[in-house]
Structure formats: structure tokens, C-alpha cells
Design a protein around this motif. Structure first.
Motif, PDB file in Angstrom:
ATOM      1  N   ALA A 163       0.819  -1.211   0.000  1.00 40.33           N
ATOM      2  CA  ALA A 163       0.000   0.000   0.000  1.00 40.33           C
ATOM      3  C   ALA A 163       0.854   1.262   0.000  1.00 40.33           C
ATOM      4  CB  ALA A 163      -0.936  -0.005   1.201  1.00 40.33           C
ATOM      5  N   ARG A 164       2.004   1.223   0.686  1.00 39.87           N
ATOM      6  CA  ARG A 164       2.848   2.417   0.795  1.00 39.87           C
ATOM      7  C   ARG A 164       4.086   2.361  -0.101  1.00 39.87           C
ATOM      8  NH1 ARG A 164       1.494   1.734   6.370  1.00 39.87           N
ATOM      9  NH2 ARG A 164       0.088   3.369   7.081  1.00 39.87           N
ATOM     10  N   ARG A 165       4.583   1.150  -0.383  1.00 38.35           N
ATOM     11  CA  ARG A 165       5.731   1.020  -1.271  1.00 38.35           C
ATOM     12  C   ARG A 165       5.633  -0.298  -2.017  1.00 38.35           C
ATOM     13  NH1 ARG A 165      11.132   1.175   1.969  1.00 38.35           N
ATOM     14  NH2 ARG A 165      11.921   0.566  -0.071  1.00 38.35           N
ATOM     15  N   SER A 166       6.076  -0.288  -3.253  1.00 37.86           N
ATOM     16  CA  SER A 166       5.900  -1.453  -4.111  1.00 37.86           C
ATOM     17  C   SER A 166       7.006  -2.489  -3.954  1.00 37.86           C
ATOM     18  CB  SER A 166       5.828  -1.014  -5.580  1.00 37.86           C
ATOM     19  OG  SER A 166       7.029  -0.337  -5.955  1.00 37.86           O
ATOM     20  N   ASP A 167       8.178  -2.070  -3.469  1.00 44.97           N
ATOM     21  CA  ASP A 167       9.283  -3.012  -3.311  1.00 44.97           C
ATOM     22  C   ASP A 167       9.280  -3.578  -1.891  1.00 44.97           C
ATOM     23  OD1 ASP A 167       9.896  -0.351  -2.586  1.00 44.97           O
ATOM     24  OD2 ASP A 167      12.028  -0.863  -2.405  1.00 44.97           O
ATOM     25  N   LEU A 168       8.947  -4.831  -1.781  1.00 44.23           N
ATOM     26  CA  LEU A 168       8.819  -5.494  -0.487  1.00 44.23           C
ATOM     27  C   LEU A 168      10.032  -6.383  -0.241  1.00 44.23           C
ATOM     28  CD1 LEU A 168       5.087  -6.568  -0.826  1.00 44.23           C
ATOM     29  CD2 LEU A 168       5.989  -4.465   0.176  1.00 44.23           C
ATOM     30  N   ARG A 169      10.767  -6.099   0.824  1.00 44.24           N
ATOM     31  CA  ARG A 169      11.938  -6.907   1.147  1.00 44.24           C
ATOM     32  C   ARG A 169      11.512  -8.118   1.963  1.00 44.24           C
ATOM     33  NH1 ARG A 169      15.760  -2.106   3.205  1.00 44.24           N
ATOM     34  NH2 ARG A 169      13.773  -1.016   3.288  1.00 44.24           N
ATOM     35  N   ILE A 199       3.825  -8.926 -10.664  1.00 42.42           N
ATOM     36  CA  ILE A 199       4.963  -8.708  -9.778  1.00 42.42           C
ATOM     37  C   ILE A 199       6.250  -9.026 -10.526  1.00 42.42           C
ATOM     38  CG2 ILE A 199       3.620  -9.360  -7.720  1.00 42.42           C
ATOM     39  CD1 ILE A 199       5.209 -12.018  -7.722  1.00 42.42           C
ATOM     40  N   SER A 200       7.367  -8.622  -9.952  1.00 36.79           N
ATOM     41  CA  SER A 200       8.685  -9.090 -10.387  1.00 36.79           C
ATOM     42  C   SER A 200       9.424  -9.562  -9.153  1.00 36.79           C
ATOM     43  CB  SER A 200       9.464  -7.975 -11.106  1.00 36.79           C
ATOM     44  OG  SER A 200       9.763  -6.907 -10.221  1.00 36.79           O
ATOM     45  N   LEU A 201      10.380 -10.457  -9.343  1.00 35.90           N
ATOM     46  CA  LEU A 201      11.072 -11.070  -8.215  1.00 35.90           C
ATOM     47  C   LEU A 201      12.571 -10.821  -8.288  1.00 35.90           C
ATOM     48  CD1 LEU A 201       9.238 -14.543  -8.241  1.00 35.90           C
ATOM     49  CD2 LEU A 201       8.767 -12.589  -6.749  1.00 35.90           C
ATOM     50  N   ALA A 202      13.167 -10.580  -7.130  1.00 34.44           N
ATOM     51  CA  ALA A 202      14.614 -10.472  -6.986  1.00 34.44           C
ATOM     52  C   ALA A 202      14.971 -11.185  -5.693  1.00 34.44           C
ATOM     53  CB  ALA A 202      15.063  -9.016  -6.955  1.00 34.44           C
ATOM     54  N   ARG A 203      16.235 -11.392  -5.455  1.00 39.04           N
ATOM     55  CA  ARG A 203      16.653 -12.107  -4.257  1.00 39.04           C
ATOM     56  C   ARG A 203      16.193 -11.362  -3.002  1.00 39.04           C
ATOM     57  NH1 ARG A 203      20.068 -16.139  -2.940  1.00 39.04           N
ATOM     58  NH2 ARG A 203      21.078 -16.082  -0.898  1.00 39.04           N
ATOM     59  N   VAL A 208       5.831  -5.300  -6.370  1.00 46.46           N
ATOM     60  CA  VAL A 208       4.444  -5.336  -6.823  1.00 46.46           C
ATOM     61  C   VAL A 208       4.266  -4.300  -7.931  1.00 46.46           C
ATOM     62  CG1 VAL A 208       2.031  -5.015  -6.162  1.00 46.46           C
ATOM     63  CG2 VAL A 208       3.626  -6.136  -4.578  1.00 46.46           C
ATOM     64  N   LEU A 209       3.937  -4.768  -9.130  1.00 50.53           N
ATOM     65  CA  LEU A 209       3.821  -3.903 -10.305  1.00 50.53           C
ATOM     66  C   LEU A 209       2.385  -3.465 -10.567  1.00 50.53           C
ATOM     67  CD1 LEU A 209       6.157  -5.973 -12.680  1.00 50.53           C
ATOM     68  CD2 LEU A 209       6.792  -4.091 -11.157  1.00 50.53           C
ATOM     69  N   ASP A 210       1.415  -4.273 -10.137  1.00 50.89           N
ATOM     70  CA  ASP A 210       0.012  -3.970 -10.424  1.00 50.89           C
ATOM     71  C   ASP A 210      -0.845  -4.423  -9.244  1.00 50.89           C
ATOM     72  OD1 ASP A 210      -2.544  -3.631 -11.449  1.00 50.89           O
ATOM     73  OD2 ASP A 210      -2.031  -4.413 -13.433  1.00 50.89           O
ATOM     74  N   ARG A 211      -1.098  -3.494  -8.303  1.00 50.44           N
ATOM     75  CA  ARG A 211      -1.875  -3.839  -7.110  1.00 50.44           C
ATOM     76  C   ARG A 211      -3.320  -4.172  -7.466  1.00 50.44           C
ATOM     77  NH1 ARG A 211      -2.870  -0.280  -3.243  1.00 50.44           N
ATOM     78  NH2 ARG A 211      -2.795  -1.824  -1.551  1.00 50.44           N
ATOM     79  N   ALA A 212      -3.889  -3.424  -8.415  1.00 51.31           N
ATOM     80  CA  ALA A 212      -5.279  -3.659  -8.795  1.00 51.31           C
ATOM     81  C   ALA A 212      -5.463  -5.075  -9.333  1.00 51.31           C
ATOM     82  CB  ALA A 212      -5.720  -2.626  -9.825  1.00 51.31           C
ATOM     83  N   ALA A 213      -4.475  -5.566 -10.066  1.00 50.53           N
ATOM     84  CA  ALA A 213      -4.566  -6.911 -10.634  1.00 50.53           C
ATOM     85  C   ALA A 213      -4.585  -7.978  -9.544  1.00 50.53           C
ATOM     86  CB  ALA A 213      -3.397  -7.156 -11.585  1.00 50.53           C
ATOM     87  N   LEU A 214      -3.964  -7.695  -8.405  1.00 52.81           N
ATOM     88  CA  LEU A 214      -3.993  -8.645  -7.297  1.00 52.81           C
ATOM     89  C   LEU A 214      -5.419  -8.824  -6.790  1.00 52.81           C
ATOM     90  CD1 LEU A 214      -0.821  -7.563  -5.263  1.00 52.81           C
ATOM     91  CD2 LEU A 214      -1.073  -9.574  -6.741  1.00 52.81           C
TER      92      LEU A 214
END
Length: 224
Positions: A163-169, A199-203, A208-214
Motif C-alpha cells: 500500500a505504501r511502497r511497491s518493493d517489499l523486502r 509482480i517481479s522477483l529479486a533475491r 508489486v507492479l500492479d496492485r489492482a490486478a492482485l
């Protein structure tokens, strides 16, 4: 650099809504900076509340240990969230334990600083609103765990945490713990979301690229 300049997003925190710009900046600037390079316990269940913590950057795991020793991750706080404010104001023990994940930066506001704000009507109103939001979140999460499939739970938490940031660690194993399912289920669902472009994935990170699609994905299980 002052905290209010380094972390300007904290000035929009709901707890400070309706306060003057100067008052909000002073509140944030008077806090003490704490940065964590490794996973570290910052609040312990059962200890007396000593102040609140702003999540200036990063994530914090919130977990509860039952009387019979079972531990459950109940929430993951992200950038912009507030921790410990209820216990500090009520002078009660912390209801859960909190662990800062690697790379997390927090701002600590002591109980003495917090008590000074209780004479401000806007702050008291915001605090009541914060309690309301907690009740809504807990009710929503209870419904998610009771009625949603594992795939729906994964999508719900990704939507909520972004909700506040798209890159989730967050690692896949960590998401499995929060969603209450196997790592294999998480890996499979994340693969579906990645292939769909949601979404896209990294180590150690999920973007999250498209919250609405979720949300559409969640609904597809209900209607499919």
C-alpha cells in the motif's frame, strides 16, 4: 539532516493528521534514529511500553506467543507504520513482539515526548482513529485466514503490504509464514503472478507492479 527532511513521508502519518506543519516536523525531529543491519528484536511481548516507533524505512515482523508457547506472525509492519503507541499511552505491556528486518530504520519517540501530545485534540482524535484502523485490520485478517484459499491469502498480503511502497523486502519462506501455507505454494503462486506481469522477483525482494490486478486475482477464486 533532520528526520523530517530525510523521511518526509512520516509527516503524512495518520497519527499526526490535523497538526500544524511545525508541530509535525518537531514531533518527528525529536525522535531518536535507530538502524538495524540484522534481524533484531525491538519490542518484547510482556515488557512495559516505553514509547512508540515509526517505521521510517523497511519492515518489522510482529509476532505473538500464546500461553502454551505457540508463536504466530500476526502482521508485517512496513514503511510509515507506527508500533507500540497503544501500550505506551495506556502504560501496559507490549501485546506482541516486534523484530526489525535487515536494513530497517526506525524513529523512537519516548513516552515523555508522547505524553506531551495528549493535550492536543487532533492527536487524541488521531489516536482513536489508529485504534479503529487496528480493529478493522484484525477483523479483515481473521476473515482472510478463515475463508480464503492459500493463493488468495498470498495475494491479499501482497496487496496490503504494498500500500505504501511497491518493493517489499520479503523472502518467499517469510511470506509463507505470514500467509500460513507451504513455501512450495508461495513459490507456485508467485510464479503465476510474475508470469502475468503483476509482480517481479529479486533475491529477498518482491516488487508489486500492479496492485489492482492482485484484487482481480483474489476475486477470480471466488467466482471461478
Amino acid at each position: 539532516m533532520k528526520h523530517s527532511k530525510r523521511f518526509p513521508h512520516l509527516l503524512s502519518c495518520g497519527l499526526l493528521a490535523g497538526m500544524s506543519d511545525a508541530a509535525r516536523s518537531k514531533f518527528v525531529d525529536d525522535c531518536n534514529l535507530r538502524t538495524f543491519g540484522t534481524k533484531t528484536t525491538i519490542l518484547s511481548q510482556g515488557e512495559m511500553g516505553s514509547g512508540l516507533l515509526f517505521v521510517a524505512d523497511g519492515s518489522v515482523e510482529v509476532s505473538y506467543v500464546s500461553e502454551d508457547g505457540n508463536q504466530a506472525v500476526v502482521y508485517v509492519s512496513v514503511t510509515g507504520d507506527v508500533l507500540g503507541v497503544v501500550e505506551a499511552i495506556a502504560e501496559r505491556p507490549y501485546a506482541a513482539s516486534c523484530k526489525a528486518l535487515p536494513g530497517t530504520t526506525l524513529l523512537f519517540c519516548s513516552k515523555a515526548q508522547l505524553d506531551q501530545q495528549l493535550s492536543c485534540p487532533a492527536f487524541v482524535r488521531n489516536f482513536a482513529g489508529y485504534i479503529h484502523d487496528l480493529l478493522e485490520r484484525d477483523n479483515r485478517n481473521q476473515a482472510v485466514h478463515q475463508f480464503y484459499t492459500a493463493e488468495q491469502r498470498i495475494c491479499t498480503y501482497l496487496h496490503e503490504l504494498s500500500a505504501r511502497r511497491s518493493d517489499l523486502r520479503l523472502s518467499q519462506s517469510y511470506l509463507a509464514t505470514v500467509a500460513g501455507c507451504s513455501r512450495q505454494t508461495v513459490n507456485r503462486e508467485l510464479g503465476v503472478l510474475r508470469d502475468a506481469g503483476f509482480i517481479s522477483l529479486a533475491r529477498g525482494q518482491i516488487n508489486v507492479l500492479d496492485r489492482a490486478a492482485l484484487l482481480v486475482r483474489i476475486s477470480s477464486f471466488e467466482t471461478g
